[in-house]
Design an enzyme around this catalytic site. Structure first.
Site, PDB file in Angstrom:
ATOM      1  N   GLN A  81      -1.519   8.591  -8.526  1.00  0.00           N
ATOM      2  CA  GLN A  81      -0.191   9.216  -8.681  1.00  0.00           C
ATOM      3  C   GLN A  81       0.609   9.046  -7.378  1.00  0.00           C
ATOM      4  O   GLN A  81       0.433   8.067  -6.703  1.00  0.00           O
ATOM      5  CB  GLN A  81      -0.322  10.694  -9.074  1.00  0.00           C
ATOM      6  CG  GLN A  81      -0.901  10.914 -10.476  1.00  0.00           C
ATOM      7  CD  GLN A  81      -2.409  10.805 -10.564  1.00  0.00           C
ATOM      8  OE1 GLN A  81      -3.129  11.393  -9.784  1.00  0.00           O
ATOM      9  NE2 GLN A  81      -2.910  10.077 -11.530  1.00  0.00           N
TER      10      GLN A  81
ATOM     11  N   GLY B 177      -3.198   4.304 -13.622  1.00  0.00           N
ATOM     12  CA  GLY B 177      -3.382   2.922 -14.047  1.00  0.00           C
ATOM     13  C   GLY B 177      -2.987   2.039 -12.878  1.00  0.00           C
ATOM     14  O   GLY B 177      -1.817   2.015 -12.505  1.00  0.00           O
ATOM     15  N   HIS B 178      -3.965   1.392 -12.265  1.00  0.00           N
ATOM     16  CA  HIS B 178      -3.707   0.596 -11.062  1.00  0.00           C
ATOM     17  C   HIS B 178      -3.950  -0.872 -11.392  1.00  0.00           C
ATOM     18  O   HIS B 178      -5.054  -1.260 -11.775  1.00  0.00           O
ATOM     19  CB  HIS B 178      -4.620   1.060  -9.916  1.00  0.00           C
ATOM     20  CG  HIS B 178      -4.384   2.489  -9.529  1.00  0.00           C
ATOM     21  ND1 HIS B 178      -5.155   3.158  -8.605  1.00  0.00           N
ATOM     22  CD2 HIS B 178      -3.455   3.390  -9.935  1.00  0.00           C
ATOM     23  CE1 HIS B 178      -4.701   4.388  -8.462  1.00  0.00           C
ATOM     24  NE2 HIS B 178      -3.677   4.557  -9.273  1.00  0.00           N
TER      25      HIS B 178
ATOM     26  N   ASP C 184       2.795   4.698  -9.540  1.00  0.00           N
ATOM     27  CA  ASP C 184       3.051   3.305  -9.940  1.00  0.00           C
ATOM     28  C   ASP C 184       3.764   2.493  -8.868  1.00  0.00           C
ATOM     29  O   ASP C 184       4.561   1.594  -9.170  1.00  0.00           O
ATOM     30  CB  ASP C 184       3.865   3.262 -11.258  1.00  0.00           C
ATOM     31  CG  ASP C 184       3.149   3.982 -12.387  1.00  0.00           C
ATOM     32  OD1 ASP C 184       1.911   3.954 -12.405  1.00  0.00           O
ATOM     33  OD2 ASP C 184       3.828   4.580 -13.234  1.00  0.00           O
TER      34      ASP C 184
ATOM     35  N   LYS D 298      -0.154   0.763  -5.755  1.00  0.00           N
ATOM     36  CA  LYS D 298      -1.319   1.157  -4.947  1.00  0.00           C
ATOM     37  C   LYS D 298      -2.503   0.224  -5.199  1.00  0.00           C
ATOM     38  O   LYS D 298      -3.228  -0.131  -4.281  1.00  0.00           O
ATOM     39  CB  LYS D 298      -1.724   2.609  -5.270  1.00  0.00           C
ATOM     40  CG  LYS D 298      -0.644   3.634  -4.939  1.00  0.00           C
ATOM     41  CD  LYS D 298      -1.034   5.027  -5.372  1.00  0.00           C
ATOM     42  CE  LYS D 298      -1.072   5.220  -6.856  1.00  0.00           C
ATOM     43  NZ  LYS D 298       0.237   5.145  -7.547  1.00  0.00           N
TER      44      LYS D 298
HETATM   45  P1  GDP Z   1      -0.153   1.746  -9.128  1.00  0.00           P
HETATM   46  O1  GDP Z   1      -0.399   2.767 -10.187  1.00  0.00           O
HETATM   47  O2  GDP Z   1       0.500   2.321  -7.927  1.00  0.00           O
HETATM   48  O3  GDP Z   1      -1.379   0.948  -8.768  1.00  0.00           O
HETATM   49  O4  GDP Z   1       0.896   0.723  -9.750  1.00  0.00           O
HETATM   50  P2  GDP Z   1       0.877   0.094 -11.246  1.00  0.00           P
HETATM   51  O5  GDP Z   1      -0.208  -0.912 -11.341  1.00  0.00           O
HETATM   52  O6  GDP Z   1       0.900   1.178 -12.265  1.00  0.00           O
HETATM   53  O7  GDP Z   1       2.321  -0.559 -11.293  1.00  0.00           O
HETATM   54  C1  GDP Z   1       2.706  -1.509 -10.350  1.00  0.00           C
HETATM   55  C2  GDP Z   1       3.044  -2.818 -11.090  1.00  0.00           C
HETATM   56  O8  GDP Z   1       3.763  -3.671 -10.228  1.00  0.00           O
HETATM   57  C3  GDP Z   1       1.819  -3.605 -11.505  1.00  0.00           C
HETATM   58  O9  GDP Z   1       2.092  -4.265 -12.720  1.00  0.00           O
HETATM   59  C4  GDP Z   1       1.641  -4.630 -10.389  1.00  0.00           C
HETATM   60  O10 GDP Z   1       0.985  -5.812 -10.801  1.00  0.00           O
HETATM   61  C5  GDP Z   1       3.079  -4.910 -10.046  1.00  0.00           C
HETATM   62  N1  GDP Z   1       3.349  -5.273  -8.635  1.00  0.00           N
HETATM   63  C6  GDP Z   1       2.754  -4.829  -7.498  1.00  0.00           C
HETATM   64  N2  GDP Z   1       3.377  -5.337  -6.409  1.00  0.00           N
HETATM   65  C7  GDP Z   1       4.373  -6.127  -6.878  1.00  0.00           C
HETATM   66  C8  GDP Z   1       5.402  -6.906  -6.250  1.00  0.00           C
HETATM   67  O11 GDP Z   1       5.535  -6.955  -5.040  1.00  0.00           O
HETATM   68  N3  GDP Z   1       6.271  -7.554  -7.072  1.00  0.00           N
HETATM   69  C9  GDP Z   1       6.182  -7.494  -8.438  1.00  0.00           C
HETATM   70  N4  GDP Z   1       7.067  -8.173  -9.154  1.00  0.00           N
HETATM   71  N5  GDP Z   1       5.229  -6.769  -9.068  1.00  0.00           N
HETATM   72  C10 GDP Z   1       4.357  -6.096  -8.293  1.00  0.00           C
HETATM   73  P1  IMO Z   2      -0.774   6.076 -10.980  1.00  0.00           P
HETATM   74  O1  IMO Z   2      -2.033   6.388 -10.205  1.00  0.00           O
HETATM   75  C1  IMO Z   2       2.878   7.577 -12.831  1.00  0.00           C
HETATM   76  C2  IMO Z   2       2.704  11.612 -14.535  1.00  0.00           C
HETATM   77  C3  IMO Z   2       2.856  11.670 -16.045  1.00  0.00           C
HETATM   78  C4  IMO Z   2       3.562  13.008 -16.174  1.00  0.00           C
HETATM   79  C5  IMO Z   2       2.884  13.850 -15.092  1.00  0.00           C
HETATM   80  C6  IMO Z   2       1.741  14.724 -15.611  1.00  0.00           C
HETATM   81  O2  IMO Z   2      -0.917   4.916 -11.905  1.00  0.00           O
HETATM   82  O3  IMO Z   2       0.391   5.968 -10.071  1.00  0.00           O
HETATM   83  P2  IMO Z   2      -0.751  14.161 -16.372  1.00  0.00           P
HETATM   84  O4  IMO Z   2      -1.266  13.275 -17.474  1.00  0.00           O
HETATM   85  O5  IMO Z   2      -1.235  13.773 -15.019  1.00  0.00           O
HETATM   86  O6  IMO Z   2      -0.951  15.626 -16.666  1.00  0.00           O
HETATM   87  O7  IMO Z   2       0.865  13.948 -16.393  1.00  0.00           O
HETATM   88  O8  IMO Z   2       2.375  12.937 -14.142  1.00  0.00           O
HETATM   89  N1  IMO Z   2       1.631  10.706 -14.058  1.00  0.00           N
HETATM   90  C7  IMO Z   2       1.846   9.491 -13.556  1.00  0.00           C
HETATM   91  N2  IMO Z   2       2.995   8.784 -13.421  1.00  0.00           N
HETATM   92  N3  IMO Z   2       1.697   7.057 -12.386  1.00  0.00           N
HETATM   93  C8  IMO Z   2       0.554   7.769 -12.490  1.00  0.00           C
HETATM   94  O9  IMO Z   2      -0.602   7.344 -11.953  1.00  0.00           O
HETATM   95  C9  IMO Z   2       0.583   9.019 -13.139  1.00  0.00           C
HETATM   96  N4  IMO Z   2      -0.351   9.953 -13.430  1.00  0.00           N
HETATM   97  C10 IMO Z   2       0.304  10.992 -13.989  1.00  0.00           C
HETATM   98  O10 IMO Z   2       3.632  10.608 -16.536  1.00  0.00           O
HETATM   99  O11 IMO Z   2       4.913  12.869 -15.835  1.00  0.00           O
HETATM  100 MG    MG Z   3       0.036   3.129 -12.206  1.00  0.00          MG
END
Ligand code: GDP
Ligand code: IMO
Ligand code: MG
Length: 433
Positions: free
Chosen positions: A228, A40-41, A13, A16
């Site tokens: 991840q 979840g991206h 999270d 990415k």
């Molecule tokens: P990922 O799994 O690495 O793609 O990240 P996620 O989408 O799960 O979580 C990142 C969250 O931060 C998302 O809601 C993005 O829209 C948000 N985000 C990304 N870059 C920034 C930033 O520079 N500032 C803020 N406030 N939010 C951001």
């Molecule tokens: P992105 O790509 C954050 C974590 C779960 C749990 C552990 C094992 O959005 O960054 P699993 O369902 O993979 O067997 O769970 O890994 N986990 C993540 N945490 N971002 C993710 O993906 C994750 N994918 C798995 O919360 O701790």
């Molecule tokens: Mg994510």
């Protein structure tokens, strides 16, 4: 340089999705490697949001090939839902998607076992806090050489035999965990649904490894999208509180089926602070009001499960480990804006364990849980201009914070993100050269 891997440097999270979307401008092919719908991206363009779980985050750029590597574990129904959502937005109109025939498949019983194990583990204080998307059970079956692959969805007899054999193995496990073994009718329903999904996906399937290799040999720009983060890596992360795949940069080669000599650059993504979802040691975690404040400011709720993310200060020893494990040569910093308004910012520069100072996390989970962070304190800053396009647009304390991270992580930033939108970005260096 033409082949770039983007990898999460923390516990996932990190942002990415946003960074992959930006880098896709210069890429011809975007390849998701490893994991499944546990990811979840989030992509935000002009205020509109799209969350990708399986489809590569390059999907917003029409005409780019989006590849799902053989190392993934794919829930066919989740993928069909995601394709439908993309198509409803006018995306994936041409044949831009390629699903590796060798990728493994997640069926309802993988998710059932994942959920039962978590419930069973929770009662005994041993839950991992998985996303319950069936990831662990699917990779277990793969390692046991009993897995079901995308190619099997296209062969009715083979699929029926494989599902029957999987359930022979799993029925006692399901019962032991307090579940009810599925009836013959239920199993038949799963097989029929999987075959229907397979037929719908057939036109997208192919030899992903050959396709990526050919693209590289033609001189195309290929971007690998990690899911991840390095600390969730099965071999090198905070085991057992990890996911079941290789999340580090090496996983890109493994999943796509290309050699490491093909890779030109590895970019790690780190937030300006740290988060983690699920269980496991997290030395810089902020509890109570301080953690709640950061969670709310950063909107730190899971993009897949909606769970509140645990929040804490940036952990430089952990970041250093990520840099080392993935051989990162540059970093992208995200969410710098979230720290606005804090009078003081803390950053963990080392750990203390049994009187010794450590510059990387101890590898034993109990040691990691016992280790105490050593913090450096830095002055905070008020606001960041969302139209900042250069480091010089940042207030001096924010610049100092950025410099501290660069110095202590040992690699420079190629990008700094100051908001979720595509436009809210300081671009310093393009990884495709
Ligand atoms: P990922 O799994 O690495 O793609 O990240 P996620 O989408 O799960 O979580 C990142 C969250 O931060 C998302 O809601 C993005 O829209 C948000 N985000 C990304 N870059 C920034 C930033 O520079 N500032 C803020 N406030 N939010 C951001
Ligand atoms: P992105 O790509 C954050 C974590 C779960 C749990 C552990 C094992 O959005 O960054 P699993 O369902 O993979 O067997 O769970 O890994 N986990 C993540 N945490 N971002 C993710 O993906 C994750 N994918 C798995 O919360 O701790
Ligand atoms: Mg994510």
């Amino acid at each position: 340089m033409s082949v770039v891997i983007v990898v999460g440097a923390q516990w996932g999270d990190e942002g990415k999705g946003k960074v992959v979307d930006l880098f896709t401008e210069r890429a011809d092919v975007v390849v998701r490697y490893g994991g499944g719908a546990n990811a979840g991206h989030t992509l935000v363009i002009e205020g509109k949001k799209l969350v990708t779980h399986l489809v590569p985050s390059g999907v917003l750029h029409p005409g780019k090939a989006c590849v799902l590597g053989d190392g993934m574990v794919i829930d066919p129904h989740a993928l069909l839902d995601e394709i439908a959502e993309c198509q409803a937005r006018g995306l994936l109109q041409q044949n831009e998607l390629l699903i590796g025939l060798g990728a493994h498949v997640i069926l309802p019983y993988h998710k059932l076992v994942d959920g039962l194990r978590e419930d069973h583990g929770a009662k005994r204080g041993r839950a991992i806090g998985t996303t319950r998307r069936g990831i662990g059970p699917a990779y277990e079956m793969k390692a046991a050489r009993r897995g079901i692959r995308v190619r099997d969805l296209l062969r009715p007899e083979r699929l029926a035999a494989l599902v029957a054999s999987n359930l022979d193995d799993l029925a006692p496990v399901i019962q032991h965990l307090g579940g009810t073994a599925p009836s013959a009718q239920e199993i038949q329903g799963w097989i029929t649904d999987a075959l229907t999904a397979g037929e719908k996906l057939r036109k997208y399937t192919g030899d992903a490894g050959r396709h990526v290799d050919n693209a590289i040999k033609r001189g195309q720009h290929v971007l690998f999208e990690g899911a991840q983060g390095c600390l969730l890596d099965l071999d090198h992360g905070t085991y057992p509180y990890v996911t079941s795949s290789s999340t580090i940069a090496a996983g890109a080669c493994q999943s796509a089926g290309i050699g490491p000599t093909m890779i030109d650059a590895v970019v790690g993504i780190t937030k300006a602070y740290a988060t983690r979802v699920g269980e496991g040691p997290f030395p810089t975690e902020l509890h109570g009001e301080a953690g709640d404040k950061l969670r709310i400011a950063g909107g730190e709720f899971g993009a897949t499960t909606g769970r509140p993310r645990r929040c804490g200060w940036l952990d430089l020893p952990a970041l250093r480990m990520g840099v080392r494990l993935s051989g990162m040569k540059s970093l992208a910093l995200t969410k710098l804006d979230v720290l606005c308004g804090m009078p003081e910012i803390q950053v963990c520069v080392a750990y203390k364990l049994d009187g010794k100072e450590l510059d990387e996390p101890p590898t034993d989970p109990e040691d990691l849980a016992r280790a105490t962070p050593i913090y450096a304190r830095q002055p905070g800053w008020g606001a960041l201009p969302s139209d900042a396009r250069d480091v010089s647009d940042l207030p001096a304390p924010a610049r100092a914070y950025v410099e501290t991270i660069e110095r202590m992580a040992g690699v420079p930033f190629c990008l700094i993100s100051v908001g979720p939108d595509r436009t809210e970005t300081i671009r310093l260096h393009d990884p495709f050269v």
